[in-house]
Design a protein around this motif. Structure first.
Motif, PDB file in Angstrom:
ATOM      1  N   THR A  49      54.940 -24.669  -5.776  1.00  0.00           N
ATOM      2  CA  THR A  49      55.430 -25.951  -5.274  1.00  0.00           C
ATOM      3  C   THR A  49      54.462 -26.450  -4.217  1.00  0.00           C
ATOM      4  OG1 THR A  49      56.770 -24.921  -3.529  1.00  0.00           O
ATOM      5  CG2 THR A  49      57.870 -25.345  -5.646  1.00  0.00           C
ATOM      6  N   GLY A  50      54.389 -27.757  -4.078  1.00  0.00           N
ATOM      7  CA  GLY A  50      53.544 -28.356  -3.060  1.00  0.00           C
ATOM      8  C   GLY A  50      52.339 -29.046  -3.659  1.00  0.00           C
ATOM      9  N   LEU A  51      51.349 -29.253  -2.816  1.00  0.00           N
ATOM     10  CA  LEU A  51      50.123 -29.948  -3.196  1.00  0.00           C
ATOM     11  C   LEU A  51      48.979 -29.375  -2.378  1.00  0.00           C
ATOM     12  CD1 LEU A  51      48.659 -32.348  -4.635  1.00  0.00           C
ATOM     13  CD2 LEU A  51      49.391 -33.786  -2.707  1.00  0.00           C
ATOM     14  N   ALA A  66      38.919 -31.331  -5.788  1.00  0.00           N
ATOM     15  CA  ALA A  66      40.039 -30.965  -6.664  1.00  0.00           C
ATOM     16  C   ALA A  66      41.347 -31.117  -5.901  1.00  0.00           C
ATOM     17  CB  ALA A  66      39.903 -29.523  -7.157  1.00  0.00           C
ATOM     18  N   PHE A  67      42.370 -31.470  -6.654  1.00  0.00           N
ATOM     19  CA  PHE A  67      43.746 -31.460  -6.163  1.00  0.00           C
ATOM     20  C   PHE A  67      44.549 -30.618  -7.137  1.00  0.00           C
ATOM     21  CE2 PHE A  67      42.143 -35.363  -4.288  1.00  0.00           C
ATOM     22  CZ  PHE A  67      42.552 -35.201  -2.968  1.00  0.00           C
ATOM     23  N   SER A  68      45.429 -29.812  -6.610  1.00  0.00           N
ATOM     24  CA  SER A  68      46.251 -28.950  -7.451  1.00  0.00           C
ATOM     25  C   SER A  68      47.706 -29.315  -7.253  1.00  0.00           C
ATOM     26  CB  SER A  68      46.031 -27.482  -7.081  1.00  0.00           C
ATOM     27  OG  SER A  68      44.675 -27.142  -7.248  1.00  0.00           O
ATOM     28  N   LEU A  69      48.353 -29.596  -8.365  1.00  0.00           N
ATOM     29  CA  LEU A  69      49.774 -29.902  -8.388  1.00  0.00           C
ATOM     30  C   LEU A  69      50.549 -28.663  -8.797  1.00  0.00           C
ATOM     31  CD1 LEU A  69      49.456 -33.319 -10.213  1.00  0.00           C
ATOM     32  CD2 LEU A  69      50.216 -33.013  -7.851  1.00  0.00           C
ATOM     33  N   GLU A  70      51.866 -28.751  -8.723  1.00  0.00           N
ATOM     34  CA  GLU A  70      52.728 -27.636  -9.089  1.00  0.00           C
ATOM     35  C   GLU A  70      52.371 -27.073 -10.463  1.00  0.00           C
ATOM     36  OE1 GLU A  70      53.907 -30.604  -7.986  1.00  0.00           O
ATOM     37  OE2 GLU A  70      55.005 -30.122  -6.156  1.00  0.00           O
ATOM     38  N   ASN A  71      52.532 -25.776 -10.596  1.00  0.00           N
ATOM     39  CA  ASN A  71      52.308 -25.053 -11.853  1.00  0.00           C
ATOM     40  C   ASN A  71      50.860 -25.106 -12.316  1.00  0.00           C
ATOM     41  OD1 ASN A  71      55.075 -24.292 -12.114  1.00  0.00           O
ATOM     42  ND2 ASN A  71      55.496 -26.385 -12.759  1.00  0.00           N
ATOM     43  N   SER A  72      49.945 -25.005 -11.357  1.00  0.00           N
ATOM     44  CA  SER A  72      48.532 -24.972 -11.732  1.00  0.00           C
ATOM     45  C   SER A  72      47.821 -23.839 -11.000  1.00  0.00           C
ATOM     46  CB  SER A  72      47.856 -26.317 -11.443  1.00  0.00           C
ATOM     47  OG  SER A  72      47.878 -26.606 -10.060  1.00  0.00           O
ATOM     48  N   LYS A 154      46.820 -37.389 -14.227  1.00  0.00           N
ATOM     49  CA  LYS A 154      47.572 -36.875 -13.078  1.00  0.00           C
ATOM     50  C   LYS A 154      48.231 -38.021 -12.319  1.00  0.00           C
ATOM     51  CE  LYS A 154      44.727 -32.760 -12.366  1.00  0.00           C
ATOM     52  NZ  LYS A 154      43.958 -31.968 -11.394  1.00  0.00           N
ATOM     53  N   PRO A 155      49.174 -38.705 -12.943  1.00  0.00           N
ATOM     54  CA  PRO A 155      49.783 -39.864 -12.278  1.00  0.00           C
ATOM     55  C   PRO A 155      50.490 -39.507 -10.970  1.00  0.00           C
ATOM     56  CG  PRO A 155      50.997 -39.274 -14.275  1.00  0.00           C
ATOM     57  CD  PRO A 155      49.754 -38.439 -14.258  1.00  0.00           C
ATOM     58  N   ASP A 156      50.979 -38.289 -10.840  1.00  0.00           N
ATOM     59  CA  ASP A 156      51.646 -37.880  -9.594  1.00  0.00           C
ATOM     60  C   ASP A 156      50.709 -37.940  -8.395  1.00  0.00           C
ATOM     61  OD1 ASP A 156      53.938 -37.426 -11.017  1.00  0.00           O
ATOM     62  OD2 ASP A 156      53.862 -35.240 -10.869  1.00  0.00           O
ATOM     63  N   LEU A 157      49.433 -37.658  -8.616  1.00  0.00           N
ATOM     64  CA  LEU A 157      48.488 -37.687  -7.500  1.00  0.00           C
ATOM     65  C   LEU A 157      48.409 -39.082  -6.886  1.00  0.00           C
ATOM     66  CD1 LEU A 157      45.386 -35.533  -8.495  1.00  0.00           C
ATOM     67  CD2 LEU A 157      47.099 -35.075  -6.758  1.00  0.00           C
ATOM     68  N   GLN A 165      42.091 -40.197   0.487  1.00  0.00           N
ATOM     69  CA  GLN A 165      41.949 -38.947  -0.275  1.00  0.00           C
ATOM     70  C   GLN A 165      41.600 -39.248  -1.734  1.00  0.00           C
ATOM     71  OE1 GLN A 165      42.405 -35.709   0.751  1.00  0.00           O
ATOM     72  NE2 GLN A 165      43.170 -36.019   2.805  1.00  0.00           N
ATOM     73  N   LEU A 166      42.305 -40.240  -2.299  1.00  0.00           N
ATOM     74  CA  LEU A 166      42.024 -40.632  -3.692  1.00  0.00           C
ATOM     75  C   LEU A 166      40.596 -41.141  -3.842  1.00  0.00           C
ATOM     76  CD1 LEU A 166      45.232 -42.510  -4.902  1.00  0.00           C
ATOM     77  CD2 LEU A 166      44.266 -40.434  -5.853  1.00  0.00           C
ATOM     78  N   ALA A 167      40.194 -41.992  -2.921  1.00  0.00           N
ATOM     79  CA  ALA A 167      38.849 -42.568  -2.991  1.00  0.00           C
ATOM     80  C   ALA A 167      37.794 -41.468  -2.937  1.00  0.00           C
ATOM     81  CB  ALA A 167      38.661 -43.572  -1.858  1.00  0.00           C
ATOM     82  N   SER A 168      37.965 -40.513  -2.036  1.00  0.00           N
ATOM     83  CA  SER A 168      37.018 -39.415  -1.920  1.00  0.00           C
ATOM     84  C   SER A 168      36.927 -38.633  -3.226  1.00  0.00           C
ATOM     85  CB  SER A 168      37.440 -38.487  -0.775  1.00  0.00           C
ATOM     86  OG  SER A 168      36.676 -37.306  -0.777  1.00  0.00           O
ATOM     87  N   TYR A 169      38.064 -38.349  -3.827  1.00  0.00           N
ATOM     88  CA  TYR A 169      38.103 -37.600  -5.087  1.00  0.00           C
ATOM     89  C   TYR A 169      37.404 -38.355  -6.218  1.00  0.00           C
ATOM     90  CZ  TYR A 169      40.170 -35.015  -9.025  1.00  0.00           C
ATOM     91  OH  TYR A 169      40.375 -34.294 -10.161  1.00  0.00           O
ATOM     92  N   LEU A 170      37.545 -39.677  -6.209  1.00  0.00           N
ATOM     93  CA  LEU A 170      36.933 -40.506  -7.246  1.00  0.00           C
ATOM     94  C   LEU A 170      35.478 -40.851  -6.940  1.00  0.00           C
ATOM     95  CD1 LEU A 170      39.976 -42.858  -7.920  1.00  0.00           C
ATOM     96  CD2 LEU A 170      39.114 -41.035  -9.416  1.00  0.00           C
ATOM     97  N   GLY A 171      35.006 -40.449  -5.757  1.00  0.00           N
ATOM     98  CA  GLY A 171      33.607 -40.696  -5.399  1.00  0.00           C
ATOM     99  C   GLY A 171      33.320 -42.151  -5.075  1.00  0.00           C
ATOM    100  N   ILE A 172      34.313 -42.838  -4.526  1.00  0.00           N
ATOM    101  CA  ILE A 172      34.143 -44.249  -4.190  1.00  0.00           C
ATOM    102  C   ILE A 172      34.675 -44.507  -2.776  1.00  0.00           C
ATOM    103  CG2 ILE A 172      34.208 -45.069  -6.578  1.00  0.00           C
ATOM    104  CD1 ILE A 172      37.158 -45.706  -6.246  1.00  0.00           C
ATOM    105  N   ARG A 173      34.393 -45.696  -2.271  1.00  0.00           N
ATOM    106  CA  ARG A 173      34.900 -46.076  -0.954  1.00  0.00           C
ATOM    107  C   ARG A 173      36.324 -46.582  -1.078  1.00  0.00           C
ATOM    108  NH1 ARG A 173      30.521 -49.706   1.892  1.00  0.00           N
ATOM    109  NH2 ARG A 173      32.490 -50.744   2.159  1.00  0.00           N
ATOM    110  N   ARG A 174      37.050 -46.506   0.036  1.00  0.00           N
ATOM    111  CA  ARG A 174      38.444 -46.978   0.063  1.00  0.00           C
ATOM    112  C   ARG A 174      38.544 -48.430  -0.391  1.00  0.00           C
ATOM    113  NH1 ARG A 174      42.340 -44.841   4.272  1.00  0.00           N
ATOM    114  NH2 ARG A 174      42.981 -46.997   4.198  1.00  0.00           N
ATOM    115  N   GLU A 175      37.602 -49.251   0.056  1.00  0.00           N
ATOM    116  CA  GLU A 175      37.621 -50.672  -0.279  1.00  0.00           C
ATOM    117  C   GLU A 175      37.489 -50.874  -1.787  1.00  0.00           C
ATOM    118  OE1 GLU A 175      35.447 -49.230   1.912  1.00  0.00           O
ATOM    119  OE2 GLU A 175      36.410 -49.857   3.786  1.00  0.00           O
TER     120      GLU A 175
END
Length: 184
Positions: A49-51, A66-72, A154-157, A165-175
């Protein structure tokens, strides 16, 4: 965990019993670190459980890889395999329950159980495939396509992570991520 493992291989009751004896449960609070740079990664982790996030520091910036969701499952494959100091930090982004298995214990079970040996191989292959897929995003897809892939896989992310956090993972700027999200 048993249901997740069944996707990798079939374990008979005896093999499952042996395997379950090498698992250790840990509870992590939000912000707590599981693995730090410079440590040897000696475990494979299963997030109940958790993230969790895995990131590297590059020129003073945190780069999420990387981000890890439950059951991974997750680990630092390079450190685990080569017994080199980790370059990754693995951190809990939410209160998290994690099972860990020491590599030495898992390898020890390979001699005793062919199904566990098969499980170990399939598990590591799955982790490697996930890393390769993520790496390919940056050579094959635009920023918008990467975001669309993440929404699909991974729609939950998207719901659980802050924009930065999302922007960093996708390799782009927040804007850039904000512009992409407005297009939807």
């Amino acid at each position: 965990m048993f249901d997740t493992l069944k996707k990798l291989t079939q374990l008979d009751e005896h093999s499952w019993s042996m395997f379950s004896h090498i698992l250790t449960e840990h509870q992590y609070m939000k912000g707590e670190t599981i693995l730090q740079p410079g440590q040897l990664c000696k475990h494979i982790f299963f997030l109940q459980t958790g993230l969790l996030r895995s990131f590297q520091l590059k020129a003073g910036d945190e780069r999420n890889v990387a981000f890890s969701l439950e059951n991974s499952f997750l680990t630092d494959l390079k450190s685990l395999r080569n017994e080199q100091p980790s370059e990754l930090t693995i951190q809990a982004l939410e209160p998290s329950s994690v099972l860990s298995m020491a590599k030495v214990d898992l390898v020890g079970l390979y001699q005793q159980s062919h199904p566990i040996e098969t499980l170990g191989r399939n598990l590591l292959e799955t982790l490697l495939e996930e890393q390769e897929e993520y790496a390919s995003w940056f050579t094959l897809y635009s920023a918008k396509e990467r975001y669309d892939l993440l929404r699909q896989k991974k729609p939950d992310l998207i719901q659980r992570l802050p924009l930065g956090q999302l922007a960093s993972y996708l390799g782009i700027r927040r804007e850039t991520l904000s512009r992409i999200r407005r297009l939807k």
